[in-house]
Each structure stands twice: as structure tokens, then as C-alpha cells.
Scaffold this motif. Structure first.
Motif, PDB file in Angstrom:
ATOM      1  N   HIS A   1      27.665  24.919 -29.422  1.00  0.00           N
ATOM      2  CA  HIS A   1      28.563  26.010 -29.033  1.00  0.00           C
ATOM      3  C   HIS A   1      27.806  27.200 -28.438  1.00  0.00           C
ATOM      4  O   HIS A   1      28.398  28.264 -28.232  1.00  0.00           O
ATOM      5  N   HIS A   2      26.512  27.045 -28.201  1.00  0.00           N
ATOM      6  CA  HIS A   2      25.666  28.110 -27.635  1.00  0.00           C
ATOM      7  C   HIS A   2      25.662  29.359 -28.514  1.00  0.00           C
ATOM      8  O   HIS A   2      25.628  30.482 -28.016  1.00  0.00           O
ATOM      9  N   GLN A   3      25.690  29.146 -29.821  1.00  0.00           N
ATOM     10  CA  GLN A   3      25.666  30.275 -30.751  1.00  0.00           C
ATOM     11  C   GLN A   3      24.256  30.801 -30.989  1.00  0.00           C
ATOM     12  O   GLN A   3      24.087  31.944 -31.414  1.00  0.00           O
ATOM     13  N   ILE A   4      23.248  29.969 -30.752  1.00  0.00           N
ATOM     14  CA  ILE A   4      21.895  30.316 -31.186  1.00  0.00           C
ATOM     15  C   ILE A   4      21.160  31.156 -30.140  1.00  0.00           C
ATOM     16  O   ILE A   4      20.663  32.242 -30.440  1.00  0.00           O
ATOM     17  N   PHE A   5      21.083  30.648 -28.907  1.00  0.00           N
ATOM     18  CA  PHE A   5      20.376  31.346 -27.834  1.00  0.00           C
ATOM     19  C   PHE A   5      21.322  31.596 -26.662  1.00  0.00           C
ATOM     20  O   PHE A   5      22.361  30.938 -26.530  1.00  0.00           O
ATOM     21  N   SER A   6      20.956  32.520 -25.804  1.00  0.00           N
ATOM     22  CA  SER A   6      21.736  32.767 -24.587  1.00  0.00           C
ATOM     23  C   SER A   6      21.517  31.650 -23.575  1.00  0.00           C
ATOM     24  O   SER A   6      22.395  31.344 -22.768  1.00  0.00           O
ATOM     25  N   SER A   7      20.333  31.050 -23.596  1.00  0.00           N
ATOM     26  CA  SER A   7      19.983  30.001 -22.656  1.00  0.00           C
ATOM     27  C   SER A   7      20.629  28.664 -23.036  1.00  0.00           C
ATOM     28  O   SER A   7      20.473  28.187 -24.169  1.00  0.00           O
ATOM     29  N   LYS A   8      21.346  28.058 -22.094  1.00  0.00           N
ATOM     30  CA  LYS A   8      21.950  26.755 -22.329  1.00  0.00           C
ATOM     31  C   LYS A   8      20.871  25.703 -22.582  1.00  0.00           C
ATOM     32  O   LYS A   8      21.030  24.826 -23.441  1.00  0.00           O
ATOM     33  N   ARG A   9      19.768  25.797 -21.839  1.00  0.00           N
ATOM     34  CA  ARG A   9      18.684  24.826 -22.007  1.00  0.00           C
ATOM     35  C   ARG A   9      18.096  24.889 -23.411  1.00  0.00           C
ATOM     36  O   ARG A   9      17.831  23.862 -24.034  1.00  0.00           O
ATOM     37  N   ALA A  10      17.901  26.103 -23.932  1.00  0.00           N
ATOM     38  CA  ALA A  10      17.331  26.262 -25.275  1.00  0.00           C
ATOM     39  C   ALA A  10      18.285  25.710 -26.332  1.00  0.00           C
ATOM     40  O   ALA A  10      17.865  25.024 -27.276  1.00  0.00           O
ATOM     41  N   ASN A  11      19.578  25.994 -26.187  1.00  0.00           N
ATOM     42  CA  ASN A  11      20.560  25.462 -27.136  1.00  0.00           C
ATOM     43  C   ASN A  11      20.608  23.941 -27.094  1.00  0.00           C
ATOM     44  O   ASN A  11      20.693  23.280 -28.139  1.00  0.00           O
TER      45      ASN A  11
END
Length: 343
Positions: free
Chosen positions: A84-94
Motif C-alpha cells: 500500500h506504499h505506507q513505508i516509503f514514498s518511493s514505489k521501488r523501495a516499497n
């Protein structure tokens, strides 16, 4: 049960609620908290591996199996948050975090997130929500009457079979992960294949290298069944037994997400145990909100719903499962009605 028959003029002002949530900074990322949580999970997981190796071929390993059932669920919760992209702003990092955690527990991150996102788009929709279109269960009377053969028998007794079926959820997640690898359109398919093969190779090698065949099989059964039960008991209460949306029924986003969802009370212990899924209403309204902000969003959302006449459902854990079981029993009632025999 809550009715979805709201007046045509009752269009929820989601934008107004979203502004209030943003003003409190509740959509801001909590990178440090997540990094700490992931680090603690890795330390706990490593400690479990050390204990497993130290105990050797012993029936005490069943306690380690219970521990790993809990750890697998906690790792899956982090994967859910990454999806859900809760952790980082970057989609790649999530995505990297999600793939890593999915690989650790033997799940396909890409396939599961695809299904889960479709659920979020139309929760409890009788046709488009994959979570209410499950072969072995019926969530509406219409679904129960459509069952045939053994599946009809299962639907007839589904309230009694619900928790036993959850014991198989872990195995189901593994099977679905392997099946998803045949989908060429699956994002990161090669990475998923490498991670899943690595997971099963390491897992099975470790189990049968350290344990005897009998102990190893029992260890796997205890671990996988309890993990499945834990996952099912964490995800199912959020929507099962809540109103469903029929095909063609129109309802605005705010009402759709609130009226089909249920929160679980119980404070921080329940929050930890369910990975924040006890705040199901807030999570569905703001799926990118970091898990640790949901509890702060709850009073804002609850107050807004009260001011606008939108029913906000919350109950304790035991009461929640009671609602789920009664709903499953009720929708399958026609299957238990004796057929009148003509004179």
C-alpha cells in the motif's frame, strides 16, 4: 446488519475528511518507525532460527513452529503495508520491501497485492471483490444456492467449517504463489520465481536436515496451519458479516468503504496482533496511511461519520467472530431447509 440503502442525496464529502486527516500529518511517512519494526522482526526471526538449530531433533521444536507462525504473520503484515506504499514514498523501495517479505514467507507479493488492490477498489462487492468470491465459502444467499456437489455441502455447514478451513490458508497462499508464476504478465516474475524457489529450498532443507521425517512433517503442519489461522483471523473480521454490494448498486466512496468495514476494539495489543488491520475503516479510507497513524485517525473519522449520519461499526474481537459465524450460518440457511416432498 447495516443497510446500504442510503438516500440518493447522501454523498459523503470524502475530500473534506481527507483535508482534516492531512492537516494532522497522518498521511506523512513514518520511515524511522518502519525501519525499526523491520529490524526488530529480522532480529526475532534470526533468534528463532538459532533456537531451531540449537534444539535439534526434539518435539520441543513445536514451540518454535508456533513462534514462526507468529513471525510469518508479522512479516506478511509488513509486506501488506509495503504493497500500500505506507513505508516509503518511493514505489521501488516499497516493492523491494514487499518482495523481500513475500519471499521470506513463501508468498507472491505481486499476485497477492493485485488481488488485494481489487478488494480495496470494491470491498464486499458481490461480483468484483475477489475476497467474497471464494469457492469453499458463500457470503450471500445467492452464492450458497449456486454451490454444487461437495462445495454445496461445505457451504451448508460453513459456519462450523470456517476456522478449520483457515488452518489451510497458509498452504493456499503457497499454492497461489506457485500458480502465479505461470502468469507472464506478473510484475517481477523472475524475481518472484527466484525468491519462492529459494524459500522452499531453504525451508524444507532446514526442516528435514535438523528434524526426523515424522517430527519434520508435524513441525510443518503446526507451523503452516497456525500461520494460516493467524492470517485468516486477522484479515477476515474486517469485512465478513458486513453488508455486501450487489451488481449495479451505486454508492459513493466514503459510504462504500465505511459501511462495508468493521473495526476491532482492544487497544495496542490487538493493533500489534492484527498488524493494524483492526482499524479497517481508516485503512480503507486511507490505504497509504502508515499503520502507526491509524489509531490517531480513528477519532477523526469516527467523529466525522457521527456528524454526517454514517454508521461506524466497531466491536470486540470475540463479538466480531460471532458476527462472522452468524452471517455465514444465516446465508447458508436455505441449504439446510428440508425440501417438501409432494404427497
Amino acid at each position: 446488519m447495516t443497510s446500504l440503502d442510503t438516500p440518493a442525496t447522501a454523498v459523503g464529502n470524502y475530500a473534506e475528511l481527507a483535508r482534516a486527516i492531512r492537516a494532522e500529518g497522518l498521511l506523512d511517512r513514518r520511515n524511522g518507525r518502519y525501519v525499526l519494526r523491520i529490524a526488530l522482526n529480522m532480529v526475532a526471526f534470526a533468534a528463532g532460527c538459532v533456537a531451531f538449530a540449537a534444539l535439534g531433533d526434539s518435539w520441543w521444536q513445536l514451540l518454535v513452529a508456533v513462534f514462526f507462525a507468529v513471525m510469518f504473520a508479522q512479516l506478511a503484515f509488513v509486506g501488506h503495508d509495503a504493497g500500500h506504499h505506507q513505508i516509503f514514498s518511493s514505489k521501488r523501495a516499497n516493492t523491494a520491501i514487499g518482495l523481500w517479505h513475500g519471499g521470506m514467507v513463501g508468498m507472491s507479493f505481486g499476485a497477492w497485492i493485485d488481488q488485494h488492490n481489487r478488494h480495496h477498489q470494491a470491498p464486499n462487492h458481490e461480483e468484483t471483490d475477489p475476497d467474497v468470491n471464494i469457492a469453499v465459502l458463500a457470503f450471500t444467499t445467492g452464492q450458497s444456492l449456486e454451490k454444487r456437489g461437495f462445495l454445496r455441502w461445505m457451504a451448508k455447514h460453513q459456519a462450523y467449517l470456517f476456522f478449520p478451513l483457515l488452518l489451510l490458508e497458509g498452504f493456499s497462499l503457497h499454492v497461489n504463489a506457485v500458480q502465479s508464476l505461470r502468469r507472464k504478465e506478473l510484475r517481477g516474475r523472475r524475481v518472484e520465481m527466484f525468491l519462492l524457489l529459494g524459500h522452499f529450498a531453504v525451508y524444507l532443507t532446514a526442516v528435514f536436515l535438523v528434524l526426523s521425517p515424522l517430527t519434520g512433517v508435524v513441525f510443518i503442519l503446526v507451523h503452516q496451519c497456525l500461520w494460516g489461522l493467524y492470517m485468516g483471523c486477522s484479515f477476515a473480521p474486517g469485512h465478513k458479516g458486513m453488508p455486501t454490494i450487489a451488481a449495479g448498486q451505486r454508492i459513493d466512496f466514503l459510504h462504500r468503504q465505511v459501511l462495508t468495514s468493521r473495526n476491532i476494539s482492544g487497544g495496542r495489543l490487538v493493533e500489534f496482533a492484527t498488524g493494524g488491520l483492526n482499524y479497517q475503516i481508516e485503512h480503507h479510507l486511507f490505504p497509504t496511511m502508515p499503520r502507526m497513524n491509524l489509531r490517531r485517525a480513528k477519532p477523526i473519522v469516527e467523529r466525522y461519520c457521527a456528524e454526517h449520519g454514517i454508521e461506524y461499526t466497531e466491536c470486540g474481537l470475540a463479538a466480531t467472530y460471532g458476527h462472522v459465524l452468524r452471517h455465514l450460518h444465516a446465508v447458508s440457511a436455505p441449504l439446510r431447509t428440508p425440501v417438501a416432498v409432494p404427497a
